[in-house]
Design a protein around this motif. Structure first.
Motif, PDB file in Angstrom:
ATOM      1  N   LYS A 119       0.843  -1.207   0.000  1.00  0.00           N
ATOM      2  CA  LYS A 119       0.000   0.000   0.000  1.00  0.00           C
ATOM      3  C   LYS A 119       0.872   1.249   0.000  1.00  0.00           C
ATOM      4  O   LYS A 119       1.903   1.288   0.684  1.00  0.00           O
ATOM      5  CB  LYS A 119      -0.910   0.036   1.232  1.00  0.00           C
ATOM      6  CG  LYS A 119      -1.937  -1.082   1.296  1.00  0.00           C
ATOM      7  CD  LYS A 119      -2.785  -0.940   2.551  1.00  0.00           C
ATOM      8  CE  LYS A 119      -3.837  -2.025   2.649  1.00  0.00           C
ATOM      9  NZ  LYS A 119      -4.660  -1.898   3.881  1.00  0.00           N
TER      10      LYS A 119
ATOM     11  N   PHE B 139       0.535   5.728   0.056  1.00  0.00           N
ATOM     12  CA  PHE B 139      -0.316   6.899   0.232  1.00  0.00           C
ATOM     13  C   PHE B 139       0.506   8.162   0.013  1.00  0.00           C
ATOM     14  O   PHE B 139       1.653   8.255   0.459  1.00  0.00           O
ATOM     15  CB  PHE B 139      -0.929   6.923   1.640  1.00  0.00           C
ATOM     16  CG  PHE B 139      -1.937   5.836   1.883  1.00  0.00           C
ATOM     17  CD1 PHE B 139      -3.261   6.018   1.554  1.00  0.00           C
ATOM     18  CD2 PHE B 139      -1.541   4.633   2.438  1.00  0.00           C
ATOM     19  CE1 PHE B 139      -4.188   5.010   1.773  1.00  0.00           C
ATOM     20  CE2 PHE B 139      -2.457   3.616   2.663  1.00  0.00           C
ATOM     21  CZ  PHE B 139      -3.788   3.811   2.336  1.00  0.00           C
TER      22      PHE B 139
ATOM     23  N   LEU C  62       1.639  11.754   0.826  1.00  0.00           N
ATOM     24  CA  LEU C  62       1.736  12.707   1.926  1.00  0.00           C
ATOM     25  C   LEU C  62       2.030  14.080   1.336  1.00  0.00           C
ATOM     26  O   LEU C  62       2.138  14.241   0.119  1.00  0.00           O
ATOM     27  CB  LEU C  62       2.823  12.273   2.908  1.00  0.00           C
ATOM     28  CG  LEU C  62       2.659  10.867   3.513  1.00  0.00           C
ATOM     29  CD1 LEU C  62       3.824  10.563   4.444  1.00  0.00           C
ATOM     30  CD2 LEU C  62       1.330  10.742   4.237  1.00  0.00           C
TER      31      LEU C  62
ATOM     32  N   SER D  52       4.258   7.458   1.387  1.00  0.00           N
ATOM     33  CA  SER D  52       4.444   6.441   2.422  1.00  0.00           C
ATOM     34  C   SER D  52       3.941   5.099   1.892  1.00  0.00           C
ATOM     35  O   SER D  52       2.774   4.970   1.510  1.00  0.00           O
ATOM     36  CB  SER D  52       3.686   6.822   3.685  1.00  0.00           C
ATOM     37  OG  SER D  52       3.739   5.777   4.641  1.00  0.00           O
TER      38      SER D  52
ATOM     39  N   ASP E 290       7.615  -0.399   6.522  1.00  0.00           N
ATOM     40  CA  ASP E 290       7.263   0.920   5.998  1.00  0.00           C
ATOM     41  C   ASP E 290       8.492   1.573   5.373  1.00  0.00           C
ATOM     42  O   ASP E 290       9.632   1.339   5.793  1.00  0.00           O
ATOM     43  CB  ASP E 290       6.712   1.821   7.103  1.00  0.00           C
ATOM     44  CG  ASP E 290       5.340   1.367   7.567  1.00  0.00           C
ATOM     45  OD1 ASP E 290       5.237   0.226   8.041  1.00  0.00           O
ATOM     46  OD2 ASP E 290       4.391   2.141   7.446  1.00  0.00           O
TER      47      ASP E 290
ATOM     48  N   ILE F 101      -4.667   8.362  -1.656  1.00  0.00           N
ATOM     49  CA  ILE F 101      -4.562   9.436  -0.667  1.00  0.00           C
ATOM     50  C   ILE F 101      -5.411   9.038   0.534  1.00  0.00           C
ATOM     51  O   ILE F 101      -6.367   8.269   0.412  1.00  0.00           O
ATOM     52  CB  ILE F 101      -5.029  10.797  -1.223  1.00  0.00           C
ATOM     53  CG1 ILE F 101      -6.498  10.724  -1.644  1.00  0.00           C
ATOM     54  CG2 ILE F 101      -4.163  11.254  -2.374  1.00  0.00           C
ATOM     55  CD1 ILE F 101      -7.090  12.065  -2.007  1.00  0.00           C
ATOM     56  N   TYR F 102      -5.025   9.534   1.688  1.00  0.00           N
ATOM     57  CA  TYR F 102      -5.842   9.292   2.869  1.00  0.00           C
ATOM     58  C   TYR F 102      -7.188   9.999   2.718  1.00  0.00           C
ATOM     59  O   TYR F 102      -7.292  11.033   2.044  1.00  0.00           O
ATOM     60  CB  TYR F 102      -5.130   9.783   4.123  1.00  0.00           C
ATOM     61  CG  TYR F 102      -3.948   8.928   4.518  1.00  0.00           C
ATOM     62  CD1 TYR F 102      -4.135   7.641   5.030  1.00  0.00           C
ATOM     63  CD2 TYR F 102      -2.645   9.388   4.374  1.00  0.00           C
ATOM     64  CE1 TYR F 102      -3.054   6.842   5.383  1.00  0.00           C
ATOM     65  CE2 TYR F 102      -1.556   8.607   4.730  1.00  0.00           C
ATOM     66  CZ  TYR F 102      -1.769   7.334   5.239  1.00  0.00           C
ATOM     67  OH  TYR F 102      -0.704   6.546   5.578  1.00  0.00           O
ATOM     68  N   VAL F 103      -8.196   9.421   3.331  1.00  0.00           N
ATOM     69  CA  VAL F 103      -9.535  10.000   3.221  1.00  0.00           C
ATOM     70  C   VAL F 103      -9.536  11.405   3.827  1.00  0.00           C
ATOM     71  O   VAL F 103      -9.149  11.577   4.988  1.00  0.00           O
ATOM     72  CB  VAL F 103     -10.575   9.124   3.953  1.00  0.00           C
ATOM     73  CG1 VAL F 103     -11.957   9.731   3.843  1.00  0.00           C
ATOM     74  CG2 VAL F 103     -10.569   7.721   3.379  1.00  0.00           C
TER      75      VAL F 103
ATOM     76  N   GLU G 295     -10.739  14.711   5.724  1.00  0.00           N
ATOM     77  CA  GLU G 295     -11.669  14.865   6.848  1.00  0.00           C
ATOM     78  C   GLU G 295     -12.922  15.619   6.402  1.00  0.00           C
ATOM     79  O   GLU G 295     -12.870  16.507   5.548  1.00  0.00           O
ATOM     80  CB  GLU G 295     -10.993  15.612   7.995  1.00  0.00           C
ATOM     81  CG  GLU G 295      -9.858  14.835   8.641  1.00  0.00           C
ATOM     82  CD  GLU G 295      -9.261  15.583   9.822  1.00  0.00           C
ATOM     83  OE1 GLU G 295      -9.782  16.668  10.152  1.00  0.00           O
ATOM     84  OE2 GLU G 295      -8.291  15.079  10.413  1.00  0.00           O
TER      85      GLU G 295
ATOM     86  N   ASN H  22     -15.810   8.637  -0.794  1.00  0.00           N
ATOM     87  CA  ASN H  22     -14.434   8.533  -1.264  1.00  0.00           C
ATOM     88  C   ASN H  22     -14.232   9.553  -2.376  1.00  0.00           C
ATOM     89  O   ASN H  22     -15.208  10.134  -2.883  1.00  0.00           O
ATOM     90  CB  ASN H  22     -14.087   7.108  -1.744  1.00  0.00           C
ATOM     91  CG  ASN H  22     -14.926   6.671  -2.921  1.00  0.00           C
ATOM     92  OD1 ASN H  22     -15.413   7.479  -3.713  1.00  0.00           O
ATOM     93  ND2 ASN H  22     -15.117   5.373  -3.061  1.00  0.00           N
TER      94      ASN H  22
ATOM     95  N   SER I  65      -8.913   7.687  -3.167  1.00  0.00           N
ATOM     96  CA  SER I  65      -8.815   7.414  -1.735  1.00  0.00           C
ATOM     97  C   SER I  65      -9.564   6.125  -1.430  1.00  0.00           C
ATOM     98  O   SER I  65     -10.369   5.648  -2.242  1.00  0.00           O
ATOM     99  CB  SER I  65      -9.417   8.559  -0.915  1.00  0.00           C
ATOM    100  OG  SER I  65     -10.840   8.530  -1.004  1.00  0.00           O
TER     101      SER I  65
ATOM    102  N   SER J  44     -14.336   6.028   3.225  1.00  0.00           N
ATOM    103  CA  SER J  44     -14.314   6.436   4.630  1.00  0.00           C
ATOM    104  C   SER J  44     -15.168   5.503   5.487  1.00  0.00           C
ATOM    105  O   SER J  44     -15.967   4.708   4.987  1.00  0.00           O
ATOM    106  CB  SER J  44     -14.843   7.861   4.765  1.00  0.00           C
ATOM    107  OG  SER J  44     -16.249   7.888   4.525  1.00  0.00           O
TER     108      SER J  44
END
Length: 392
Positions: free
Chosen positions: A133, A135, A137, A142, A184, A214-216, A218, A283, A296, A299
């Motif tokens: 995986k 993502f 940043l 990462s 990681d 990408i991270y979900v 907020e 998403n 993403s 969520s």
């Protein structure tokens, strides 16, 4: 005479077959095909080609490379450089078909028969890691993975996609660290270019293009009159990209799906019912030809509000007011009937009419009240034995 006839027949046949003989001329196929790997991603395939002496000088010949699930490629020179990852191979074999192809119209010449070349990867393919995986940043990427065999000494490297010398020389080794059972590593970031990953041991290898998500972002929810304003934080990449926000939500248990293409402030308004509880899940992904494919994960479910009785003040008035009116009318009729001596006359007896007619026939015997005597106009005019109204 017979010899002359045979000669004429042979000459006629030769004249008729001459065009077909020219049309059947094929270019020679490439020869002495060989290949070598420039690095673990890029292969160089070369060959020789004997040009026919009878080929007209104005004929331009190029070479066509055909392969499974790839577009056809034409090259002018006698070599072909291409980038591959393991998923392009079938059972550790990649097969190319190379043709000699006429670029201009040369009468009497056709393309060559194909020469097939099988290419093997630099090392034997093996599934060395799983659940790889990555993502984005703000400044880098990462990546994390789980080794299939933790006892193996794995080397993980990466570089940007490309066949140029500077791309090939850009290979970097990833220095992993362990966290929660996963390895990681941080990779350099360049969103306009694909990243290639190499995982290898001494004898085996795997190459692939990792899917970088990408991270979900907020989500914040605010009430604005009859709407809920949903606002997301901006993604850390793709500032100039158009993002597609797909929103699944429940309103009082009813499911809906809405997708919005947003390239500026990520804000959406949806109608709001205060008596309903809501659940949101979403998403995002790029929706633009000018941006790389980025998305993403979906969520978690985000609840908002609770479902409760949905009766408004207007509905209460519309329901209760007619009931009150009906009750009051019914109560009024009951009171008038129960206290009829107070609110009005007693029930009129029709037999009084007949007796009244008899009284008129004998006026002298009719009882007349004395002057000044008080009389109730609503008194019941019904004769009784105790107080007869006629006297003799």
């Amino acid at each position: 005479m017979s010899a002359a006839l045979h000669f004429v027949t042979f000459l006629s046949f030769a004249v008729m077959m001459a065009p077909y003989g020219e049309a059947d001329q094929r270019l020679p196929a490439p020869q002495n095909v060989f290949y070598y790997w420039i690095d673990k991603f890029v292969v160089n395939v070369s060959w020789t080609w004997p040009k026919p002496n009878t080929l007209p000088q104005n004929c331009v010949v190029k070479f066509e490379i055909r392969q499974k699930d790839k577009p056809v490629t034409r090259v002018e020179h006698k070599n072909f450089i291409e980038q591959y990852v393991i998923e392009d191979f079938t059972s550790n074999i990649l097969e190319l078909s190379i043709y000699s192809k006429l670029e201009t119209d040369c009468k009497g010449w056709n393309e060559s028969e194909p020469v097939k070349q099988q290419i093997k990867p630099p090392k034997e393919y093996a599934e060395l890691v799983r659940d790889f995986k990555c993502f984005y940043l703000s400044n880098n990427i990462s990546c994390s993975w789980i080794p299939v065999d933790p006892s193996e000494d794995l080397k993980v490297s990466y570089r940007f996609a490309g066949k140029m010398e500077e791309d090939i020389q850009s290979l970097k080794v990833c220095e992993p660290y362990k966290m929660k059972g996963r390895n990681d590593c941080y990779l350099e970031r360049e969103t306009s270019r694909e990243t290639l990953v190499l995982v290898e041991t001494e004898t085996r290898m795997n190459t692939f293009k990792p899917k970088i998500a990408i991270y979900v972002p907020e989500l914040s929810i605010n009430e604005t009159e009859a709407y809920l304003k949903l606002t997301w934080t901006k993604p850390v990449v793709g500032e100039r990209c158009t993002w597609r926000y797909c929103l699944w939500y429940k309103e009082c248990g009813n499911k809906s799906l809405l997708c919005y293409d947003i390239n500026e402030k990520p804000t959406v308004d949806i109608p709001y019912k205060k008596c309903c509880g809501y659940e949101f899940q979403y998403n995002i992904s790029t929706d633009n030809n000018y941006c790389p494919e980025i998305s993403s994960v979906t969520s978690k479910v985000i609840p908002y509000g609770t479902t409760r009785s949905c009766i408004s003040t207007a509905n209460v008035v519309a329901i209760i007011f007619p009931i009150i009116i009906c009750f009051c009318v019914t109560l009024s009729f009951y009171c008038f009937k129960k206290h009829k001596k107070i609110f009005g006359c007693n029930k009129f007896d029709p037999s009084i009419i007949k007796e009244f007619l008899n009284i008129n026939s004998n006026k002298e015997n009719l009882y007349m009240p004395q002057q000044g005597e008080h009389t109730d106009t609503c008194t019941e005019l019904i004769s009784t034995q105790e107080q007869p109204i006629l006297t003799k």
